[in-house]
Design an enzyme around this catalytic site. Structure first.
Site, PDB file in Angstrom:
ATOM      1  N   ASP A 154     -54.397 -83.153 -51.546  1.00 19.29           N
ATOM      2  CA  ASP A 154     -55.087 -82.090 -50.812  1.00 19.29           C
ATOM      3  C   ASP A 154     -54.211 -81.604 -49.669  1.00 19.29           C
ATOM      4  OD1 ASP A 154     -55.621 -83.999 -48.725  1.00 19.29           O
ATOM      5  OD2 ASP A 154     -57.135 -84.798 -50.106  1.00 19.29           O
ATOM      6  N   LYS A 171     -59.462 -78.632 -49.905  1.00 16.45           N
ATOM      7  CA  LYS A 171     -60.254 -79.162 -48.815  1.00 16.45           C
ATOM      8  C   LYS A 171     -59.739 -78.696 -47.471  1.00 16.45           C
ATOM      9  CE  LYS A 171     -61.849 -83.553 -49.621  1.00 16.45           C
ATOM     10  NZ  LYS A 171     -62.595 -84.641 -49.111  1.00 16.45           N
ATOM     11  N   MET A 222     -61.208 -84.595 -36.839  1.00 16.74           N
ATOM     12  CA  MET A 222     -61.986 -83.416 -37.251  1.00 16.74           C
ATOM     13  C   MET A 222     -62.873 -82.913 -36.107  1.00 16.74           C
ATOM     14  SD  MET A 222     -63.037 -84.732 -41.069  1.00 16.74           S
ATOM     15  CE  MET A 222     -63.259 -86.453 -40.666  1.00 16.74           C
TER      16      MET A 222
HETATM   17  N1  SAH Z   1     -57.555 -90.289 -43.781  1.00 17.32           N
HETATM   18  C1  SAH Z   1     -56.977 -89.518 -42.725  1.00 17.32           C
HETATM   19  C2  SAH Z   1     -57.981 -88.694 -41.969  1.00 17.32           C
HETATM   20  C3  SAH Z   1     -58.670 -87.645 -42.781  1.00 17.32           C
HETATM   21  S1  SAH Z   1     -59.790 -86.700 -41.838  1.00 17.32           S
HETATM   22  C4  SAH Z   1     -56.204 -90.444 -41.779  1.00 17.32           C
HETATM   23  O1  SAH Z   1     -56.316 -91.671 -41.892  1.00 17.32           O
HETATM   24  O2  SAH Z   1     -55.477 -89.935 -40.945  1.00 17.32           O
HETATM   25  C5  SAH Z   1     -58.816 -85.317 -41.398  1.00 17.32           C
HETATM   26  C6  SAH Z   1     -58.525 -85.309 -39.916  1.00 17.32           C
HETATM   27  O3  SAH Z   1     -57.476 -86.184 -39.620  1.00 17.32           O
HETATM   28  C7  SAH Z   1     -58.059 -83.987 -39.395  1.00 17.32           C
HETATM   29  O4  SAH Z   1     -59.129 -83.121 -39.158  1.00 17.32           O
HETATM   30  C8  SAH Z   1     -57.410 -84.392 -38.105  1.00 17.32           C
HETATM   31  O5  SAH Z   1     -58.346 -84.661 -37.124  1.00 17.32           O
HETATM   32  C9  SAH Z   1     -56.780 -85.707 -38.481  1.00 17.32           C
HETATM   33  N2  SAH Z   1     -55.344 -85.555 -38.849  1.00 17.32           N
HETATM   34  C10 SAH Z   1     -54.771 -85.881 -39.995  1.00 17.32           C
HETATM   35  N3  SAH Z   1     -53.432 -85.651 -39.966  1.00 17.32           N
HETATM   36  C11 SAH Z   1     -53.171 -85.169 -38.745  1.00 17.32           C
HETATM   37  C12 SAH Z   1     -51.992 -84.733 -38.074  1.00 17.32           C
HETATM   38  N4  SAH Z   1     -50.799 -84.748 -38.684  1.00 17.32           N
HETATM   39  N5  SAH Z   1     -52.087 -84.302 -36.798  1.00 17.32           N
HETATM   40  C13 SAH Z   1     -53.271 -84.275 -36.181  1.00 17.32           C
HETATM   41  N6  SAH Z   1     -54.412 -84.667 -36.746  1.00 17.32           N
HETATM   42  C14 SAH Z   1     -54.386 -85.114 -38.009  1.00 17.32           C
END
Ligand code: SAH
Length: 458
Positions: free
Chosen positions: A245, A267, A380
């Protein structure tokens, strides 16, 4: 090709090392590891070398008779004349000889090795560039896991019985490919040989139907490909289909197997290309076609990644799967932004919450989040930033509490915006950070100013 690569069986055979220093000791050790008897000749010999079991040490200057009964010689002295003499006398007797750092005096060269015994990888630049060879060794280190040793021993254990059960050589090859690339191998490599054996027996029992699908649920980290795990990379190179995604960065998708089919399941907020249930079903369908399916997810699959739901469906359908952790956004982003998540002076605990809005509100335990000496990381959360800040203040968090938004952390587009619970919503409105963004609340945010200057990524 300038050299013929061979692996020599020296078990119980006599090899000669001329020289008594560190290099000589290292060469002698290699020979002893391969089961040779080693004769060491030098006027002075390092004591630890003399003590080695299997070493015959002769404290003397090298002479021709020291070559008697010897099948291989290495000269590692710092005296060029002695090295030359060893080389000439050995070659006159057709005994293979290597002189350290003097290719012109060698009849054979020693390769660099990667030891995953019984698997042994030997490679060489033929003396052209030792640095390049070393770099290559580093690359191979990461590609060939330590656990390949165990895998090779396991394969050897079943070699005969598989040969008896699957007599057709072509079929047998496919059988082994499936076993050694699939879930059996993964079980062996994680140390669960009992399950591996059970699965191998099951494969043997169903040997007419040996193609079997599986799913790898892999965390790809927050964006920078350098933050992938070795295991993630290995499975990325193995999978036939990649389901990813938009949280997975492009350079990471590019690192999957070149000929793998790639399926984007989207997504973005409010634009679900495929619904979660459809993704679950897609994984099942692909695996049932016998494919090795890589479900690549941003960060860690088990942190706000709905990984749990995906594997529940797989388990219900009896499809083998494995889960590979990734660096979650909180951890990767904080580190690249120069914000320690805990700190003795600022925070003794750290909570991760999702700020996803449901019916226009954020359903969180505000009392708990507003506690002092705690870092709050909000995934998020950008669209609910106003609510977040207001609720925290309402529940007793000082309105001067520092807060940061990190945009696209760990990627070249990383941007950090800071303020307080009162000022940040306005700043964010002007600055318009781009998704994905992570919010970090707490005293630790101030540390960034002290640390960032020295921090290459921040
Ligand atoms: N499973 C993922 C999170 C998924 S939810 C993890 O463990 O990181 C998606 C959220 O993750 C986004 O809305 C944001 O808040 C955060 N996120 C993921 N990658 C990011 C990045 N490179 N920089 C900032 N926020 C990030």
């Amino acid at each position: 090709m300038d050299f013929l690569p061979v692996f020599l069986n020296v078990k119980g055979k006599l090899c000669l090392v001329v020289g008594g220093g560190n290099v000589a000791a290292r060469k002698a050790r290699g020979m002893l590891d391969a089961g040779a008897k080693v004769r060491v000749v030098a006027p002075e010999i390092a004591p630890e070398l003399v003590k080695q079991h299997g070493v015959e040490s002769i404290v003397a200057r090298f002479e021709s008779r020291h070559l008697d009964d010897v099948i291989l010689v290495i000269a590692a002295t710092n005296d060029r004349n002695v090295n030359k003499q060893v080389s000439e006398l050995a070659q006159a007797r057709n005994i293979p000889v290597n002189v350290v750092d003097a290719p012109e005096l060698c009849s054979f060269i020693m390769p660099a090795i990667l030891d995953r015994s019984p698997i042994m990888v030997a490679f060489s630049s033929g003396g052209a560039s030792p640095v390049l060879t070393r770099m290559l060794r580093g690359t191979l280190e990461t590609l060939i896991p330590q656990s390949y040793s165990r895998l090779a021993v396991f394969a050897e254990r079943f070699r005969e019985s598989v040969k008896q059960r699957v007599s057709n050589p072509a079929k047998r090859r496919i059988f082994w490919e499936n076993a050694l690339e699939g879930v059996v191998a993964e079980k062996v490599m994680t140390g669960d040989e009992a399950s591996a054996e059970a699965m191998l027996q099951q494969m043997l029992a169903n040997e007419d139907n040996i193609q079997r699908g599986e799913v790898y649920l892999v965390g790809a980290g927050p964006g920078d490909p350098d933050l992938l795990t070795f295991r993630a990379l290995r499975l990325m190179q193995k999978a036939d289909v990649v389901v990813y995604d938009n949280l997975v960065s492009k350079p990471i998708v590019e690192m999957t197997r070149r000929d793998a089919e790639r399926i984007f399941v989207g997504k973005k907020r409010n634009d679900h290309t495929l619904k979660q249930e459809e993704i679950n079903e897609l994984l099942v369908r692909l695996a049932k076609q016998g494919k090795r399916v890589l479900r690549l997810k941003g960060g860690d699959p088990f942190i706000f990644g709905r990984g749990g739901e995906e594997i529940e469906t797989l388990a219900a359908e009896g499809i083998p799967f494995q889960v590979v952790p990734g660096i979650t956004a909180a951890s990767g982003v904080a580190s690249y932004a120069g914000i320690p998540l805990t700190h003795r002076d600022h925070a003794q605990s750290c909570v991760f919450v999702t700020g996803h809005l449901k019916d226009g509100t954020m359903n969180l335990d505000w009392e708990q989040l507003a506690r002092p000496k705690q870092t709050v990381v909000v995934y998020m959360g950008l669209h609910g930033l106003d609510i977040l800040c207001a609720k925290l203040v309402e529940h007793g968090m000082p309105d001067t509490t520092p807060i940061a938004i990190v945009q696209q952390g760990t990627t070249p587009n990383q941007r950090v915006i800071t303020g307080t619970l009162v000022t940040l919503p306005g700043i964010a409105e002007r600055e318009k950070p781009q998704a994905p963004t992570l919010i970090i609340v707490g005293g630790v945010v101030t540390l960034r100013e002290k640390l960032a200057w020295f921090h290459p990524q921040a």
